[in-house]
Structures are given as structure tokens and as C-alpha cells.
Design a protein around this motif. Structure first.
Motif, PDB file in Angstrom:
ATOM      1  N   GLU A  31      87.253  39.477  40.709  1.00 36.18           N
ATOM      2  CA  GLU A  31      87.499  40.922  40.791  1.00 36.18           C
ATOM      3  C   GLU A  31      88.848  41.268  40.162  1.00 36.18           C
ATOM      4  O   GLU A  31      88.997  42.265  39.451  1.00 36.18           O
ATOM      5  CB  GLU A  31      87.463  41.379  42.244  1.00 36.18           C
ATOM      6  CG  GLU A  31      86.076  41.430  42.855  1.00 36.18           C
ATOM      7  CD  GLU A  31      85.280  42.637  42.370  1.00 36.18           C
ATOM      8  OE1 GLU A  31      85.871  43.518  41.728  1.00 36.18           O
ATOM      9  OE2 GLU A  31      84.073  42.682  42.642  1.00 36.18           O
ATOM     10  N   ALA A  34      88.660  41.059  36.356  1.00 34.02           N
ATOM     11  CA  ALA A  34      87.845  42.153  35.804  1.00 34.02           C
ATOM     12  C   ALA A  34      87.380  41.848  34.381  1.00 34.02           C
ATOM     13  O   ALA A  34      87.691  42.584  33.433  1.00 34.02           O
ATOM     14  CB  ALA A  34      88.628  43.459  35.842  1.00 34.02           C
ATOM     15  N   PRO A  35      86.630  40.770  34.183  1.00 34.39           N
ATOM     16  CA  PRO A  35      86.252  40.387  32.812  1.00 34.39           C
ATOM     17  C   PRO A  35      85.271  41.367  32.177  1.00 34.39           C
ATOM     18  O   PRO A  35      84.435  41.977  32.861  1.00 34.39           O
ATOM     19  CB  PRO A  35      85.590  39.018  33.016  1.00 34.39           C
ATOM     20  CG  PRO A  35      85.057  39.058  34.417  1.00 34.39           C
ATOM     21  CD  PRO A  35      86.054  39.857  35.191  1.00 34.39           C
ATOM     22  N   ASP A  36      85.388  41.533  30.864  1.00 33.23           N
ATOM     23  CA  ASP A  36      84.402  42.295  30.099  1.00 33.23           C
ATOM     24  C   ASP A  36      83.197  41.425  29.751  1.00 33.23           C
ATOM     25  O   ASP A  36      82.085  41.931  29.591  1.00 33.23           O
ATOM     26  CB  ASP A  36      85.028  42.808  28.798  1.00 33.23           C
ATOM     27  CG  ASP A  36      86.184  43.751  29.049  1.00 33.23           C
ATOM     28  OD1 ASP A  36      86.005  44.702  29.830  1.00 33.23           O
ATOM     29  OD2 ASP A  36      87.274  43.516  28.486  1.00 33.23           O
ATOM     30  N   VAL A  37      83.466  40.110  29.604  1.00 35.85           N
ATOM     31  CA  VAL A  37      82.425  39.155  29.230  1.00 35.85           C
ATOM     32  C   VAL A  37      82.541  37.931  30.112  1.00 35.85           C
ATOM     33  O   VAL A  37      83.651  37.437  30.359  1.00 35.85           O
ATOM     34  CB  VAL A  37      82.557  38.734  27.740  1.00 35.85           C
ATOM     35  CG1 VAL A  37      81.518  37.669  27.389  1.00 35.85           C
ATOM     36  CG2 VAL A  37      82.434  39.933  26.824  1.00 35.85           C
ATOM     37  N   ILE A  38      81.428  37.445  30.617  1.00 37.01           N
ATOM     38  CA  ILE A  38      81.374  36.140  31.288  1.00 37.01           C
ATOM     39  C   ILE A  38      80.694  35.179  30.323  1.00 37.01           C
ATOM     40  O   ILE A  38      79.556  35.411  29.902  1.00 37.01           O
ATOM     41  CB  ILE A  38      80.607  36.203  32.617  1.00 37.01           C
ATOM     42  CG1 ILE A  38      81.388  37.027  33.640  1.00 37.01           C
ATOM     43  CG2 ILE A  38      80.358  34.789  33.160  1.00 37.01           C
ATOM     44  CD1 ILE A  38      80.683  37.185  34.967  1.00 37.01           C
ATOM     45  N   ALA A  53      78.414  39.499  37.835  1.00 34.66           N
ATOM     46  CA  ALA A  53      77.780  39.950  36.594  1.00 34.66           C
ATOM     47  C   ALA A  53      76.790  41.069  36.861  1.00 34.66           C
ATOM     48  O   ALA A  53      76.686  42.030  36.094  1.00 34.66           O
ATOM     49  CB  ALA A  53      77.093  38.777  35.908  1.00 34.66           C
ATOM     50  N   LYS A  56      78.683  44.498  38.245  1.00 33.28           N
ATOM     51  CA  LYS A  56      79.535  45.197  37.275  1.00 33.28           C
ATOM     52  C   LYS A  56      78.861  45.400  35.913  1.00 33.28           C
ATOM     53  O   LYS A  56      79.489  45.922  34.993  1.00 33.28           O
ATOM     54  CB  LYS A  56      80.830  44.402  37.054  1.00 33.28           C
ATOM     55  CG  LYS A  56      81.640  44.147  38.320  1.00 33.28           C
ATOM     56  CD  LYS A  56      82.251  45.422  38.871  1.00 33.28           C
ATOM     57  CE  LYS A  56      83.174  45.116  40.042  1.00 33.28           C
ATOM     58  NZ  LYS A  56      83.760  46.336  40.627  1.00 33.28           N
ATOM     59  N   ILE A  58      78.296  43.283  33.602  1.00 39.75           N
ATOM     60  CA  ILE A  58      79.144  42.598  32.630  1.00 39.75           C
ATOM     61  C   ILE A  58      78.277  41.909  31.573  1.00 39.75           C
ATOM     62  O   ILE A  58      77.201  41.389  31.869  1.00 39.75           O
ATOM     63  CB  ILE A  58      80.039  41.576  33.355  1.00 39.75           C
ATOM     64  CG1 ILE A  58      81.023  42.308  34.269  1.00 39.75           C
ATOM     65  CG2 ILE A  58      80.789  40.691  32.373  1.00 39.75           C
ATOM     66  CD1 ILE A  58      81.785  41.390  35.193  1.00 39.75           C
ATOM     67  N   THR A  59      78.763  41.888  30.337  1.00 46.90           N
ATOM     68  CA  THR A  59      78.094  41.146  29.271  1.00 46.90           C
ATOM     69  C   THR A  59      78.165  39.650  29.570  1.00 46.90           C
ATOM     70  O   THR A  59      79.221  39.124  29.905  1.00 46.90           O
ATOM     71  CB  THR A  59      78.755  41.434  27.912  1.00 46.90           C
ATOM     72  OG1 THR A  59      78.602  42.828  27.617  1.00 46.90           O
ATOM     73  CG2 THR A  59      78.126  40.602  26.804  1.00 46.90           C
ATOM     74  N   ALA A 338      84.553  42.630  24.128  1.00 43.33           N
ATOM     75  CA  ALA A 338      85.683  41.930  24.749  1.00 43.33           C
ATOM     76  C   ALA A 338      87.030  42.494  24.332  1.00 43.33           C
ATOM     77  O   ALA A 338      88.057  42.083  24.862  1.00 43.33           O
ATOM     78  CB  ALA A 338      85.624  40.444  24.393  1.00 43.33           C
TER      79      ALA A 338
END
Length: 339
Positions: A31, A34-38, A53, A56, A58-59, A338
Motif C-alpha cells: 500500500e 502504491a505501484p503502477d505495475v506489478i 492487484a 487497485k 493495477i497493471t 509506469a
């Protein structure tokens, strides 16, 4: 399954999921980041990040080094056993990750086909690469002198580097090390062995109760020692008998200045380069004999052949691999997310 050493990655994920404190710490860290991509390079830990994922949107990218469940099944078969519960659980995890992934990256065409068969709809191909050796650098001069002092100048030198990964050791043991024993086809060779693969070699040597003075197990090495070892090598060997994806070791060997001898599995993803000067693709059952039959008496000729193949293997360099990857529209879309 829980007591099987071939399920240790699965047990790692289970241990975190079953420990509320660890699970909370991981969730809090994710959290905070706060990644944009995993980006998952293996499927084992996917259950730990899947909730984030999903919550959120997330990509997700799955960048597999091989089709994991298939590689594990082949390895177990190579060991003469089966473990259907482990293989099936790995397949279930991998399918779940692929089903959620916005992009799946494969190292070889065979792996890309395997991912598509598992349901992947967006697949990019990015093989492993290596950095070409730096000519005239001389930063490895001290390491070169140390290694030269350990070697017999009258005997050809083999070089191999690998992780403590069972397929690395099995192929090395069966195709090379056992043949270096007195009376073996490779008894007149020396081997510079690098990386964590030296651990299973040391265990095997203790169990065998003997010594192999012509094998120099260097363990984990720095860049200078690695460079020196490959400069001294007459042959970079790739004795792989199982595995998927493409090998970093193969790209490094092809770009190097030695002869290259590998199995068909070692050259997966590089089939078109097996006819390049100084490159020899040899079946596992003929590996030692094929290696022993090479004329390695003229080191200048070896280096000349390696230099002549450079244009044919230039695509193995990380610069070339990454340039092609950046030009792929699917990868470009992920990179834009990203930013």
C-alpha cells in the motif's frame, strides 16, 4: 507435498499467507509503495500480491523465465520421479497469474506458445541477453594472473558459470564432471567452475570421497574474476539437459572469445546461431566425446573464430535485446503506465 523439497517456493507463499503478522506487513508495504505495475518473474508469490492487484486495478506483467509447471515436471522426470500434486498446483498458480496479467513476456517462441495455450492473449517475446566482453580493458589483469597460476598451460580449459539450480548441476555432473575422472573422455581437461553451482559440486565431491584437482571451483566470483576465467577458457560449455526459456549463459558464451559447446536445450532460442564459427551443438549422449574431439591446440584460431561470429550473434547483446523490447507496442504500453 509439504515435505517435498521441490515444493519449497509454494511453502514460502503458504507461510506468509498463514501468518497474520507477515501478511499485514506485506500488505502495508505494498500500500505504501502504491505501484503502477506489478511485475512477476515467477508465479509462486502471485497469491500474496493478487489482492492488491485486484483492489487497485493495477497493471500486471508476468515475465516468465520458462513455463514453470512444465519445467518442474521435466525436472522431476529427469530425476526419475513424479509429483503430480506439485505440478498441478504450479499449473493452477501460473494459469491464475496469466489470466490476470495484462502482458505476458516469454523468453523463447516455445514458451510464448506455451503461455498462449494457457490462455495468454497479449504475449511479447524478449530473450535473455548478455554484455559483450570489453576488449583491452585490463581491469581483470590481477585475477587473470591468479587463475593462470592455478592452471596447467598444456591442458585445454573449460569454463562454466551457473546458479545453485538443479538443472545446472545435473547437466554439468552427467555430461562433464563424471567424464573428467581418470580414464574419462575429458580426463585431460581443466574446468573453471563459477557461481553457486559450486555448492552441489562440493556436496557431490564429499559424498564421492575423492578429489578432482583439475576442477577449480571458484564459487561466487566478482566481475574481474569472471572476465578472466572466460578469457582463459578455450571452451565455454553449456551442458544443459532440461529447462525452458533462454539461457543467460548461452548469450554470454556466444558473445565471448572461446569455442562454445552446448546441448540443443542450451541453444533453445538460438537455433539459427548454432552454425556460427566456433559454435558446436552436441547431443547430451555425445557431449563428452564431441568436446574431446575438438582441436583446441591453436588458441589464436579459437579467438579468430569467435571474432568472426560476432556479427552473427550481435543480437544476443542486452543493447540489442532491450532496443527490440522497447520497440514492442505491448511493452511500450506498460512502460507508459509506469511513468
Amino acid at each position: 507435498m509439504t515435505a517435498d523439497p521441490h515444493a519449497f517456493e509454494l511453502r514460502l507463499a503458504d507461510a506468509v499467507r498463514r501468518d497474520p503478522a507477515l501478511r499485514h506487513r506485506l500488505a502495508a508495504r505494498l500500500e505504501m509503495l502504491a505501484p503502477d505495475v506489478i511485475w512477476c518473474e515467477q508465479p509462486f508469490l502471485w497469491p500474496l500480491v493478487a489482492p492488491l492487484a485486484e483492489s487497485k486495478a493495477i497493471t500486471v506483467v508476468y515475465s516468465g523465465h520458462n513455463v514453470e509447471w512444465r519445467a518442474r515436471r521435466e525436472l522431476l522426470a529427469r530425476l526419475g520421479r513424479t509429483a503430480p500434486a506439485i505440478v498441478e498446483r504450479l499449473a493452477t498458480l501460473e494459469r491464475a497469474l496469466i489470466a490476470r496479467a495484462d502482458l505476458v513476456i516469454g523468453c523463447s517462441e516455445a514458451d510464448a506458445a506455451g503461455y498462449r495455450a494457457m490462455g495468454a492473449t497479449s504475449v511479447a517475446l524478449v530473450p535473455n541477453g548478455a554484455d559483450p566482453p570489453v576488449a583491452g580493458d585490463n581491469s581483470d589483469a590481477a585475477a587473470l594472473a591468479r587463475l593462470q597460476a592455478r592452471l596447467d598451460p598444456g591442458l585445454p580449459v573449460l569454463a562454466f558459470i551457473g546458479a545453485d539450480y538443479l538443472p545446472n548441476w545435473i547437466g554439468l555432473r552427467d555430461l562433464v564432471v563424471t567424464s573428467m575422472a581418470p580414464g574419462g573422455a575429458l580426463a585431460g581437461f581443466q574446468l573453471l567452475l563459477m557461481g553457486e553451482v559450486c555448492r552441489p559440486y562440493a556436496d557431490w565431491l564429499r559424498q564421492r570421497g575423492g578429489a578432482m584437482p583439475q576442477i577449480h571451483a571458484l564459487g561466487r566470483v566478482d566481475a574481474a574474476t569472471r572476465s578472466a576465467a572466460f578469457r582463459l577458457a578455450d571452451v565455454a560449455i553449456l551442458p544443459l539437459t532440461t529447462g525452458g526459456g533462454t539461457s543467460l549463459k548461452t548469450a554470454e558464451a556466444l558473445l565471448g572469445m572461446s569455442e562454445v559447446v552446448g546441448t540443443p536445450i542450451a541453444f533453445r532460442g538460438h537455433k539459427e546461431r548454432t552454425g556460427a564459427p566456433g559454435v558446436h551443438c552436441v547431443a547430451p549422449d555425445a557431449f563428452a566425446a564431441g568436446l574431446a574431439a575438438l582441436d583446441l591446440t591453436d588458441r589464436d584460431a579459437i579467438r579468430a573464430r569467435a571474432g568472426a561470429r560476432r556479427p552473427e550473434v550481435a543480437g544476443c547483446s542486452w543493447d540489442a535485446v532491450l532496443a527490440a523490447a522497447a520497440a514492442d507496442p505491448a511493452i511500450g504500453a506498460v512502460l507508459r503506465v509506469a511513468r
